[in-house]
Design an enzyme around this catalytic site. Structure first.
Site, PDB file in Angstrom:
ATOM      1  N   SER A   1      -9.414   9.504 -13.822  1.00 37.46           N
ATOM      2  CA  SER A   1      -9.316  10.818 -13.183  1.00 37.46           C
ATOM      3  C   SER A   1      -9.598  10.757 -11.686  1.00 37.46           C
ATOM      4  O   SER A   1      -9.128  11.599 -10.932  1.00 37.46           O
ATOM      5  CB  SER A   1     -10.265  11.807 -13.861  1.00 37.46           C
ATOM      6  OG  SER A   1     -11.599  11.338 -13.776  1.00 37.46           O
TER       7      SER A   1
ATOM      8  N   GLU B   1       0.823  -1.210   0.000  1.00 41.21           N
ATOM      9  CA  GLU B   1       0.000   0.000   0.000  1.00 41.21           C
ATOM     10  C   GLU B   1       0.855   1.257   0.000  1.00 41.21           C
ATOM     11  O   GLU B   1       0.518   2.246  -0.647  1.00 41.21           O
ATOM     12  CB  GLU B   1      -0.968   0.030   1.180  1.00 41.21           C
ATOM     13  CG  GLU B   1      -1.871   1.229   1.114  1.00 41.21           C
ATOM     14  CD  GLU B   1      -3.226   1.054   1.776  1.00 41.21           C
ATOM     15  OE1 GLU B   1      -3.998   2.036   1.744  1.00 41.21           O
ATOM     16  OE2 GLU B   1      -3.508  -0.011   2.318  1.00 41.21           O
TER      17      GLU B   1
ATOM     18  N   HIS C   1      -0.426 -14.105  -0.537  1.00 42.12           N
ATOM     19  CA  HIS C   1       0.928 -14.407  -0.084  1.00 42.12           C
ATOM     20  C   HIS C   1       1.245 -15.825  -0.575  1.00 42.12           C
ATOM     21  O   HIS C   1       0.582 -16.781  -0.174  1.00 42.12           O
ATOM     22  CB  HIS C   1       1.024 -14.301   1.436  1.00 42.12           C
ATOM     23  CG  HIS C   1       0.521 -13.000   1.964  1.00 42.12           C
ATOM     24  ND1 HIS C   1       1.089 -11.783   1.625  1.00 42.12           N
ATOM     25  CD2 HIS C   1      -0.521 -12.710   2.776  1.00 42.12           C
ATOM     26  CE1 HIS C   1       0.430 -10.806   2.234  1.00 42.12           C
ATOM     27  NE2 HIS C   1      -0.554 -11.344   2.927  1.00 42.12           N
TER      28      HIS C   1
ATOM     29  N   HIS D   1      -4.827   0.814 -14.280  1.00 42.31           N
ATOM     30  CA  HIS D   1      -5.835   1.774 -14.766  1.00 42.31           C
ATOM     31  C   HIS D   1      -5.561   3.121 -14.116  1.00 42.31           C
ATOM     32  O   HIS D   1      -5.418   3.215 -12.899  1.00 42.31           O
ATOM     33  CB  HIS D   1      -7.247   1.299 -14.393  1.00 42.31           C
ATOM     34  CG  HIS D   1      -8.293   2.330 -14.647  1.00 42.31           C
ATOM     35  ND1 HIS D   1      -8.757   2.616 -15.908  1.00 42.31           N
ATOM     36  CD2 HIS D   1      -8.956   3.156 -13.798  1.00 42.31           C
ATOM     37  CE1 HIS D   1      -9.672   3.581 -15.822  1.00 42.31           C
ATOM     38  NE2 HIS D   1      -9.802   3.919 -14.557  1.00 42.31           N
TER      39      HIS D   1
ATOM     40  N   GLY E   1      -5.870   5.267  -0.300  1.00 41.98           N
ATOM     41  CA  GLY E   1      -6.090   3.865  -0.613  1.00 41.98           C
ATOM     42  C   GLY E   1      -7.488   3.486  -0.163  1.00 41.98           C
ATOM     43  O   GLY E   1      -7.881   3.800   0.964  1.00 41.98           O
TER      44      GLY E   1
END
Length: 144
Positions: free
Chosen positions: A110, A63, A90, A107, A83
């Site tokens: 906007s 992250e 894993h 991707h 996020g």
């Protein structure tokens, strides 16, 4: 705007001071127009009780690198990145050494960015495969 890899890496490492990224010893080491790479040492500070890399530490690495990469695509004077969803598989245990996470854009909309983050070891073996969705928001004024 020209791509300046060294400036990007310096910026990412600088804003990581006094954060979870510093606590986990995450270091941003490579960047390109559509990716960002960071490393994290694997030692007892990121182990789970069985002496293996904790999945949560891997997710924190994923992250961190994905969100930082997303931030590079926005104008920080006008936008913030958050996020909003992460998933991780894993696939291999790791006891010590270094893991490397590379976030690659899937991707770039906007308001939504989708990232694939591959965490590998020193031999390029896949440790974890993660997918991160970030949201681009208007920058909010911070009241003091």
């Amino acid at each position: 705007m020209t791509f300046d890899k060294e400036k990007i890496l310096q910026y990412c490492n600088e804003i990581s001071k006094n954060t979870l990224m510093q606590t986990l010893n995450i270091e941003y080491v490579d960047a390109g127009p559509d990716y960002l790479t960071a490393t994290m040492p694997v030692n007892p500070s990121v182990h789970q009780p069985m002496g293996l890399l904790h999945g949560g530490a891997s997710v924190a690495l994923a992250e961190s690198v994905g969100s930082a990469a997303s931030f590079l695509f926005v104008n920080p004077e006008h936008s913030e990145v958050r996020g909003i969803e992460i998933s991780a598989n894993h696939v291999k245990a790791k006891r010590n050494g270094i893991v490397t996470a590379t976030a690659k854009i899937i991707h770039k909309g906007s308001s939504i960015h989708l990232w694939e983050i591959r965490i590998t070891d020193e031999n390029e073996a896949l440790i974890s495969l993660c997918k991160l969705t970030t949201m681009v928001l208007p920058k909010r004024k911070i009241e003091k």
